[in-house]
Design a protein around this motif. Structure first.
Motif, PDB file in Angstrom:
ATOM      1  N   PRO A   1       0.746  -1.256  -0.090  1.00  0.00           N
ATOM      2  CA  PRO A   1       0.090  -0.245  -0.028  1.00  0.00           C
ATOM      3  C   PRO A   1       0.843   1.350   0.051  1.00  0.00           C
ATOM      4  O   PRO A   1       0.308   2.385  -0.837  1.00  0.00           O
ATOM      5  CB  PRO A   1      -0.938  -0.074   1.243  1.00  0.00           C
ATOM      6  CG  PRO A   1       0.068  -1.017   2.057  1.00  0.00           C
ATOM      7  CD  PRO A   1       0.544  -2.095   1.218  1.00  0.00           C
ATOM      8  N   MET A   2       2.071   1.155   0.683  1.00  0.00           N
ATOM      9  CA  MET A   2       2.797   2.346   0.729  1.00  0.00           C
ATOM     10  C   MET A   2       3.601   2.903  -0.402  1.00  0.00           C
ATOM     11  O   MET A   2       3.929   4.094  -0.870  1.00  0.00           O
ATOM     12  CB  MET A   2       3.735   2.479   1.873  1.00  0.00           C
ATOM     13  CG  MET A   2       2.895   2.841   3.152  1.00  0.00           C
ATOM     14  SD  MET A   2       4.275   2.580   4.801  1.00  0.00           S
ATOM     15  CE  MET A   2       3.236   3.646   5.871  1.00  0.00           C
ATOM     16  N   VAL A   3       3.787   1.882  -1.264  1.00  0.00           N
ATOM     17  CA  VAL A   3       4.631   1.849  -2.618  1.00  0.00           C
ATOM     18  C   VAL A   3       3.696   1.658  -3.832  1.00  0.00           C
ATOM     19  O   VAL A   3       3.644   2.922  -4.946  1.00  0.00           O
ATOM     20  CB  VAL A   3       5.693   0.906  -2.710  1.00  0.00           C
ATOM     21  CG1 VAL A   3       6.514   1.144  -3.882  1.00  0.00           C
ATOM     22  CG2 VAL A   3       6.880   1.373  -1.616  1.00  0.00           C
ATOM     23  N   LYS A   4       2.752   0.925  -3.694  1.00  0.00           N
ATOM     24  CA  LYS A   4       2.024   0.621  -4.828  1.00  0.00           C
ATOM     25  C   LYS A   4       0.499   1.222  -4.712  1.00  0.00           C
ATOM     26  O   LYS A   4      -0.215   1.424  -5.794  1.00  0.00           O
ATOM     27  CB  LYS A   4       1.664  -0.799  -5.151  1.00  0.00           C
ATOM     28  CG  LYS A   4       2.908  -1.520  -5.705  1.00  0.00           C
ATOM     29  CD  LYS A   4       2.664  -3.152  -5.706  1.00  0.00           C
ATOM     30  CE  LYS A   4       3.824  -4.062  -6.532  1.00  0.00           C
ATOM     31  NZ  LYS A   4       3.395  -5.127  -6.584  1.00  0.00           N
ATOM     32  N   GLY A   5       0.220   1.485  -3.710  1.00  0.00           N
ATOM     33  CA  GLY A   5      -1.110   1.994  -3.221  1.00  0.00           C
ATOM     34  C   GLY A   5      -2.266   0.916  -3.373  1.00  0.00           C
ATOM     35  O   GLY A   5      -3.502   1.283  -3.222  1.00  0.00           O
ATOM     36  N   THR A   6      -1.976  -0.252  -3.103  1.00  0.00           N
ATOM     37  CA  THR A   6      -3.047  -1.432  -3.017  1.00  0.00           C
ATOM     38  C   THR A   6      -2.426  -2.405  -2.063  1.00  0.00           C
ATOM     39  O   THR A   6      -1.480  -2.361  -1.343  1.00  0.00           O
ATOM     40  CB  THR A   6      -3.039  -2.263  -4.510  1.00  0.00           C
ATOM     41  OG1 THR A   6      -1.353  -2.909  -4.799  1.00  0.00           O
ATOM     42  CG2 THR A   6      -3.306  -1.466  -5.592  1.00  0.00           C
ATOM     43  N   PHE A   7      -3.419  -3.249  -1.606  1.00  0.00           N
ATOM     44  CA  PHE A   7      -3.120  -4.034  -0.379  1.00  0.00           C
ATOM     45  C   PHE A   7      -3.059  -5.434  -0.997  1.00  0.00           C
ATOM     46  O   PHE A   7      -3.677  -5.777  -2.024  1.00  0.00           O
ATOM     47  CB  PHE A   7      -4.479  -3.899   0.511  1.00  0.00           C
ATOM     48  CG  PHE A   7      -4.316  -2.935   1.144  1.00  0.00           C
ATOM     49  CD1 PHE A   7      -3.922  -2.734   2.448  1.00  0.00           C
ATOM     50  CD2 PHE A   7      -5.121  -1.634   0.622  1.00  0.00           C
ATOM     51  CE1 PHE A   7      -3.712  -1.550   3.218  1.00  0.00           C
ATOM     52  CE2 PHE A   7      -4.901  -0.534   1.426  1.00  0.00           C
ATOM     53  CZ  PHE A   7      -4.354  -0.391   2.661  1.00  0.00           C
ATOM     54  N   ASN A   8      -2.178  -6.274  -0.409  1.00  0.00           N
ATOM     55  CA  ASN A   8      -1.890  -7.581  -0.731  1.00  0.00           C
ATOM     56  C   ASN A   8      -2.868  -8.473  -0.678  1.00  0.00           C
ATOM     57  O   ASN A   8      -3.669  -8.722   0.173  1.00  0.00           O
ATOM     58  CB  ASN A   8      -0.922  -8.301   0.241  1.00  0.00           C
ATOM     59  CG  ASN A   8      -0.403  -9.492  -0.365  1.00  0.00           C
ATOM     60  OD1 ASN A   8      -0.853 -10.484   0.301  1.00  0.00           O
ATOM     61  ND2 ASN A   8       0.488  -9.665  -1.268  1.00  0.00           N
ATOM     62  N   LYS A   9      -3.350  -9.175  -1.800  1.00  0.00           N
ATOM     63  CA  LYS A   9      -4.779  -9.757  -1.814  1.00  0.00           C
ATOM     64  C   LYS A   9      -4.644 -11.178  -1.017  1.00  0.00           C
ATOM     65  O   LYS A   9      -5.692 -11.301  -0.267  1.00  0.00           O
ATOM     66  CB  LYS A   9      -4.807 -10.419  -3.202  1.00  0.00           C
ATOM     67  CG  LYS A   9      -5.151  -9.208  -4.179  1.00  0.00           C
ATOM     68  CD  LYS A   9      -5.327 -10.020  -5.797  1.00  0.00           C
ATOM     69  CE  LYS A   9      -5.800  -8.700  -6.625  1.00  0.00           C
ATOM     70  NZ  LYS A   9      -6.031  -9.240  -7.875  1.00  0.00           N
TER      71      LYS A   9
END
Length: 470
Positions: A255-263
């Motif tokens: 989230p801090m680098v890609k802006g997404t959460f690990n599925k």
């Protein structure tokens, strides 16, 4: 065969520490932190009952300390700002002008000595007034943090070379909610997940505000990352390693680098009813405001195997429900910290960032070796002869050099740490510095490693037997 390893021009050479571990209380009206409170309640949990009142007394000695930075070859240094010093009320009122003056003087002195200030906003030192509102598990803390961050951008934006929203955000989550080494020592994964989410949201909101100011610097985050290795290629071991990696590496990195959460992580938290509360607006802010630069703290690998025993479902939910740590036979250890020494891990970490995170501009923001009873290695002139630290630095830098040569966007190396500093509940049990500290007198003495570091930075490299690399 021994050859000269030479790093790119303008490589960042330096070290890092935090306000709570180095400054001491000072006289600016610093408010109580969680560490000050914990020490007042349970001094028995701190090594030799040494608390955070004095530490390395950097508040009163910063000009001399900056001179020592210069003498040990620093061209950059990561400090943290004390939230409780700058905002004694926790961040909701007026900024403390005495604290502003102190930090402006400190950073101006660094710049005068050609040392770039890398400014970190949060390094474990939650103001107690905010902890009483729930700490990172409270939205009030998020808003107080954003106010604090924006105020710092405005007060020190002309001085900061790069900015970081926090150091090792995983640390307070593990310590407070899972593993009992941060005050107030809850064991509650779901509340920890909430605190983690709000930490990520605060990071994104601060970046959003930072971008409005059009400063010349960049902003990012410092993450402690350990490459995760399965015990074997057996599918159950590899699955255990992937799960451990989701909890400990991807939880903040994604989230801090890609802006997404690990599925994978989200799927587990949903299955076990451990998801935090959030809004769609929160997710939008996180997706649109990611790190521009990434600090990588590397100390040891993580080795994992499939669980051999059943989980007690009447125990608190923890990541270890899904794996066990693997004690690999033959591993080389730093026995003082209980950490494995595995130099190639720094290369594997950098390659992961290159291949899976857009090769974001990065640097090694911490790496180092804590050793107890260093007085054993005192030379005739009163200097610590720490050849073990020199070898540790060279071995890790050799693998970092390999990563840079293979295209990793790594711009520097910061050691933990500069002067032996107070290390949370371990206090001064283990020493990490390039400069030794006499606790009784506060006398500083450059160690053998400090002399090596100076020579290395002057030459931008060192001689090394590259046949040792695999």
């Amino acid at each position: 065969m021994e050859k000269k390893i030479v790093f790119p021009e303008d490589f960042w050479w330096g070290s890092a520490w935090s306000a709570e571990q180095s400054e001491g209380t000072g006289d600016t009206g610093k408010a109580e932190t969680i560490w000050k409170r914990w020490f007042s309640e349970e001094p028995n949990r701190f090594y030799d009952r040494i608390g955070p009142d004095v530490t390395t007394d950097h508040f009163n000695r910063y000009k001399d300390d900056i001179r020592l930075m210069k003498e040990t070859g620093h061209n950059s240094f990561r400090l943290s700002l004390s939230w409780a010093r700058l905002f004694p009320d926790g961040g909701r009122g007026e900024i403390n002008r005495k604290a502003v003056d102190f930090y402006r003087d400190l950073m101006s002195e660094m710049i005068k000595n050609d040392i770039k200030p890398f400014i970190n906003l949060y390094h474990f030192d939650m103001p107690m007034k905010l902890q009483e509102l729930g700490g990172w598990a409270s939205r009030e803390t998020v808003e107080a943090y954003v106010n604090y961050a924006v105020s710092c951008f405005k007060e020190f934006g002309d001085l900061g070379y790069h900015w970081f929203t926090s150091n090792e955000p995983l640390g307070p989550i593990l310590g407070t909610y899972l593993e009992d080494f941060h005050y107030p020592n809850f064991i509650d994964f779901k509340e920890g997940a909430q605190a983690a989410f709000y930490t990520i949201l605060a990071h994104a909101k601060a970046i959003k505000e930072f971008k409005k100011l059009n400063l010349k610097s960049k902003i990012g985050v410092i993450l402690n990352l350990s490459p995760t290795y399965p015990r074997s290629s057996n599918k159950w071991d590899t699955e255990a390693a992937e799960t451990a990696d989701a909890f400990y590496t991807r939880s903040f990195l994604d989230p801090m680098v890609k802006g997404t959460f690990n599925k994978k992580l989200v799927s587990i938290l949903k299955e076990y009813d451990q998801m935090p509360d959030y809004t769609e607006e929160d997710l939008k802010i996180i997706s649109e405001n990611t790190a521009q630069i990434l600090g990588l703290n590397y100390y040891e690998p993580r080795r994992v195997k499939a669980r051999l025993t059943a989980v007690n479902k009447n125990s608190p939910f923890l990541p270890e429900w899904f794996f066990e740590l693997h004690n690999m036979p033959g591993k080389r250890m730093n026995i003082y910290r209980g950490w494995e020494i595995y130099e190639k891990g720094i290369y594997d970490l950098c390659m992961d960032i290159k291949e899976n995170y857009g090769n974001i501009e990065s640097f090694i923001s911490e790496n180092g070796m804590g050793v107890a009873d260093e007085e054993r290695f005192l030379g005739e002139n009163g200097q610590i002869i720490d050849e073990y630290r020199i070898n540790y630095i060279k071995d890790h830098l050799a693998y970092l050099y390999k990563a840079v040569n293979e295209g990793c966007n790594i711009k520097g190396y910061h050691l933990w740490t500069f002067i032996d500093c107070w290390s949370w509940i371990n206090a001064y049990k283990n020493r990490y510095g390039l400069v030794s500290l006499d606790l009784a007198t506060q006398k500083r003495t450059i160690k053998k490693s400090g002399e090596f570091f100076k020579k290395m930075t002057e030459e931008n490299g060192f001689l090394y037997d590259t046949d040792k690399l695999v």
